[in-house]
Design a protein around this motif. Structure first.
Motif, PDB file in Angstrom:
ATOM      1  N   SER A 149       0.851  -1.189   0.000  1.00  0.00           N
ATOM      2  CA  SER A 149       0.000   0.000   0.000  1.00  0.00           C
ATOM      3  C   SER A 149       0.890   1.243   0.000  1.00  0.00           C
ATOM      4  CB  SER A 149      -0.890   0.002   1.243  1.00  0.00           C
ATOM      5  OG  SER A 149      -0.090   0.195   2.406  1.00  0.00           O
ATOM      6  N   ASP A 150       0.273   2.388  -0.233  1.00  0.00           N
ATOM      7  CA  ASP A 150       1.027   3.644  -0.211  1.00  0.00           C
ATOM      8  C   ASP A 150       1.686   3.872   1.143  1.00  0.00           C
ATOM      9  OD1 ASP A 150       0.336   4.129  -2.826  1.00  0.00           O
ATOM     10  OD2 ASP A 150      -1.234   5.588  -2.360  1.00  0.00           O
ATOM     11  N   GLU A 188       2.653   1.581   3.281  1.00  0.00           N
ATOM     12  CA  GLU A 188       3.771   0.633   3.427  1.00  0.00           C
ATOM     13  C   GLU A 188       4.977   1.104   2.613  1.00  0.00           C
ATOM     14  OE1 GLU A 188       1.780  -3.733   4.142  1.00  0.00           O
ATOM     15  OE2 GLU A 188       1.355  -2.748   2.223  1.00  0.00           O
ATOM     16  N   ILE A 189       4.729   1.641   1.426  1.00  0.00           N
ATOM     17  CA  ILE A 189       5.811   2.195   0.600  1.00  0.00           C
ATOM     18  C   ILE A 189       6.457   3.372   1.327  1.00  0.00           C
ATOM     19  CG2 ILE A 189       6.344   3.447  -1.548  1.00  0.00           C
ATOM     20  CD1 ILE A 189       5.917   0.445  -1.975  1.00  0.00           C
ATOM     21  N   GLU A 190       5.643   4.201   1.950  1.00  0.00           N
ATOM     22  CA  GLU A 190       6.173   5.345   2.702  1.00  0.00           C
ATOM     23  C   GLU A 190       7.069   4.875   3.839  1.00  0.00           C
ATOM     24  OE1 GLU A 190       7.112   9.125   3.038  1.00  0.00           O
ATOM     25  OE2 GLU A 190       5.817   8.348   1.461  1.00  0.00           O
ATOM     26  N   GLN A 191       6.692   3.797   4.503  1.00  0.00           N
ATOM     27  CA  GLN A 191       7.509   3.244   5.586  1.00  0.00           C
ATOM     28  C   GLN A 191       8.850   2.734   5.056  1.00  0.00           C
ATOM     29  OE1 GLN A 191       7.066   3.443   8.947  1.00  0.00           O
ATOM     30  NE2 GLN A 191       5.459   4.815   8.208  1.00  0.00           N
ATOM     31  N   VAL A 192       8.837   2.116   3.878  1.00  0.00           N
ATOM     32  CA  VAL A 192      10.074   1.656   3.232  1.00  0.00           C
ATOM     33  C   VAL A 192      10.984   2.853   2.971  1.00  0.00           C
ATOM     34  CG1 VAL A 192      11.004   0.725   1.052  1.00  0.00           C
ATOM     35  CG2 VAL A 192       9.117  -0.446   2.214  1.00  0.00           C
ATOM     36  N   LYS A 193      10.427   3.927   2.416  1.00  0.00           N
ATOM     37  CA  LYS A 193      11.218   5.126   2.128  1.00  0.00           C
ATOM     38  C   LYS A 193      11.783   5.742   3.407  1.00  0.00           C
ATOM     39  CE  LYS A 193       8.776   7.861  -0.523  1.00  0.00           C
ATOM     40  NZ  LYS A 193       7.986   8.588  -1.539  1.00  0.00           N
ATOM     41  N   ILE A 194      10.988   5.738   4.466  1.00  0.00           N
ATOM     42  CA  ILE A 194      11.461   6.293   5.739  1.00  0.00           C
ATOM     43  C   ILE A 194      12.629   5.465   6.281  1.00  0.00           C
ATOM     44  CG2 ILE A 194      10.831   6.607   8.173  1.00  0.00           C
ATOM     45  CD1 ILE A 194       8.028   7.505   7.126  1.00  0.00           C
ATOM     46  N   LYS A 195      12.520   4.137   6.237  1.00  0.00           N
ATOM     47  CA  LYS A 195      13.609   3.272   6.732  1.00  0.00           C
ATOM     48  C   LYS A 195      14.885   3.485   5.914  1.00  0.00           C
ATOM     49  CE  LYS A 195      10.699  -0.431   8.562  1.00  0.00           C
ATOM     50  NZ  LYS A 195      10.232  -1.815   8.356  1.00  0.00           N
ATOM     51  N   GLU A 196      14.737   3.510   4.589  1.00  0.00           N
ATOM     52  CA  GLU A 196      15.906   3.750   3.741  1.00  0.00           C
ATOM     53  C   GLU A 196      16.464   5.147   3.995  1.00  0.00           C
ATOM     54  OE1 GLU A 196      14.703   0.796   0.016  1.00  0.00           O
ATOM     55  OE2 GLU A 196      14.376   2.948  -0.208  1.00  0.00           O
ATOM     56  N   GLY A 197      15.572   6.114   4.174  1.00  0.00           N
ATOM     57  CA  GLY A 197      15.980   7.495   4.410  1.00  0.00           C
ATOM     58  C   GLY A 197      16.811   7.658   5.673  1.00  0.00           C
ATOM     59  N   ILE A 254      21.141   8.889  -4.445  1.00  0.00           N
ATOM     60  CA  ILE A 254      20.239   8.161  -5.345  1.00  0.00           C
ATOM     61  C   ILE A 254      19.364   7.277  -4.468  1.00  0.00           C
ATOM     62  CG2 ILE A 254      20.039   6.514  -7.243  1.00  0.00           C
ATOM     63  CD1 ILE A 254      22.957   7.246  -7.998  1.00  0.00           C
ATOM     64  N   GLY A 255      18.065   7.484  -4.513  1.00  0.00           N
ATOM     65  CA  GLY A 255      17.139   6.718  -3.686  1.00  0.00           C
ATOM     66  C   GLY A 255      16.878   5.326  -4.230  1.00  0.00           C
ATOM     67  N   GLY A 256      16.046   4.617  -3.524  1.00  0.00           N
ATOM     68  CA  GLY A 256      15.636   3.279  -3.931  1.00  0.00           C
ATOM     69  C   GLY A 256      14.570   3.346  -5.017  1.00  0.00           C
ATOM     70  N   SER A 257      14.005   2.207  -5.348  1.00  0.00           N
ATOM     71  CA  SER A 257      13.042   2.133  -6.446  1.00  0.00           C
ATOM     72  C   SER A 257      11.762   2.916  -6.161  1.00  0.00           C
ATOM     73  CB  SER A 257      12.707   0.681  -6.765  1.00  0.00           C
ATOM     74  OG  SER A 257      12.173   0.044  -5.627  1.00  0.00           O
ATOM     75  N   ASN A 258      11.518   3.241  -4.897  1.00  0.00           N
ATOM     76  CA  ASN A 258      10.331   4.021  -4.539  1.00  0.00           C
ATOM     77  C   ASN A 258      10.640   5.497  -4.316  1.00  0.00           C
ATOM     78  OD1 ASN A 258       8.274   1.890  -4.391  1.00  0.00           O
ATOM     79  ND2 ASN A 258       9.692   1.059  -2.876  1.00  0.00           N
ATOM     80  N   GLY A 259      11.882   5.888  -4.522  1.00  0.00           N
ATOM     81  CA  GLY A 259      12.260   7.277  -4.354  1.00  0.00           C
ATOM     82  C   GLY A 259      12.835   7.563  -2.982  1.00  0.00           C
ATOM     83  N   LEU A 260      12.959   8.837  -2.668  1.00  0.00           N
ATOM     84  CA  LEU A 260      13.552   9.286  -1.410  1.00  0.00           C
ATOM     85  C   LEU A 260      12.472   9.730  -0.431  1.00  0.00           C
ATOM     86  CD1 LEU A 260      16.475  11.383  -2.912  1.00  0.00           C
ATOM     87  CD2 LEU A 260      16.700   9.251  -1.611  1.00  0.00           C
TER      88      LEU A 260
END
Length: 159
Positions: free
Chosen positions: A48-49, A51-60, A107-113
């Motif tokens: 979901s959006d 869940e994607i946001e959580q992925v970006k936050i962890k990578e961030g 450079i972010g991941g596949s879902n961006g920064l």
């Protein structure tokens, strides 16, 4: 000058690694070049959006921890400013003139920064409105940084 590239995800294909290594070697004539690779977070296509946001936050958070202190941060973002190779060369040159000796490209991941990384950036740069594979984009970014140094040194590579 020190240039750092922080990227999310491993380079899997040998030909991308070879190209990255070649540009890293070429850059060593002009700057101290380092790269940091952040482990990408698992993100299924059916996430979901939120869940994607959580992925970006962890990578961030991992990205933010790797940014050198006092570095000028350039985040690669599709919504960023599109500039020419000459403009990138001028930006790097002007940063040096202004006393900035440390530049970090992200450079972010596949879902961006994440918003946190974008907020931490001094400049948001876009190469195109197109989407590129992250591994290929790292090669393109290094080539453009190398081109910028060649432009600033007046060498013929750019022509």
């Amino acid at each position: 000058m020190k240039i750092t590239v922080i990227s999310v995800g491993k380079i899997k294909e040998k030909f991308y690694s070879e190209a990255i290594n070649e540009y890293a070697k070429r850059l060593s004539k002009f700057c101290k070049f380092t790269e940091e690779t952040i482990q990408d977070e698992r993100a299924d296509e059916n996430f979901s959006d939120s869940e994607i946001e959580q992925v970006k936050i962890k990578e961030g958070l991992k990205i933010l921890a790797k940014i050198p202190k006092n570095s000028y941060v350039i985040a690669l973002d599709v919504k960023g400013t599109i500039i020419s190779s000459e403009d990138l060369a001028q930006k790097i040159n002007q940063l040096g003139i202004d006393g900035t000796s440390d530049i970090t490209f992200i450079i972010g991941g596949s879902n961006g920064l994440s918003n946190e990384v974008l907020t931490a950036a001094n400049f948001k740069l876009s190469f195109s409105k197109m989407t590129f594979p992250h591994q290929l984009f790292k090669v393109i970014l290094l080539e453009q940084i190398y081109r910028a140094f060649k432009i600033n040194s007046g060498e013929a590579y750019h022509k």
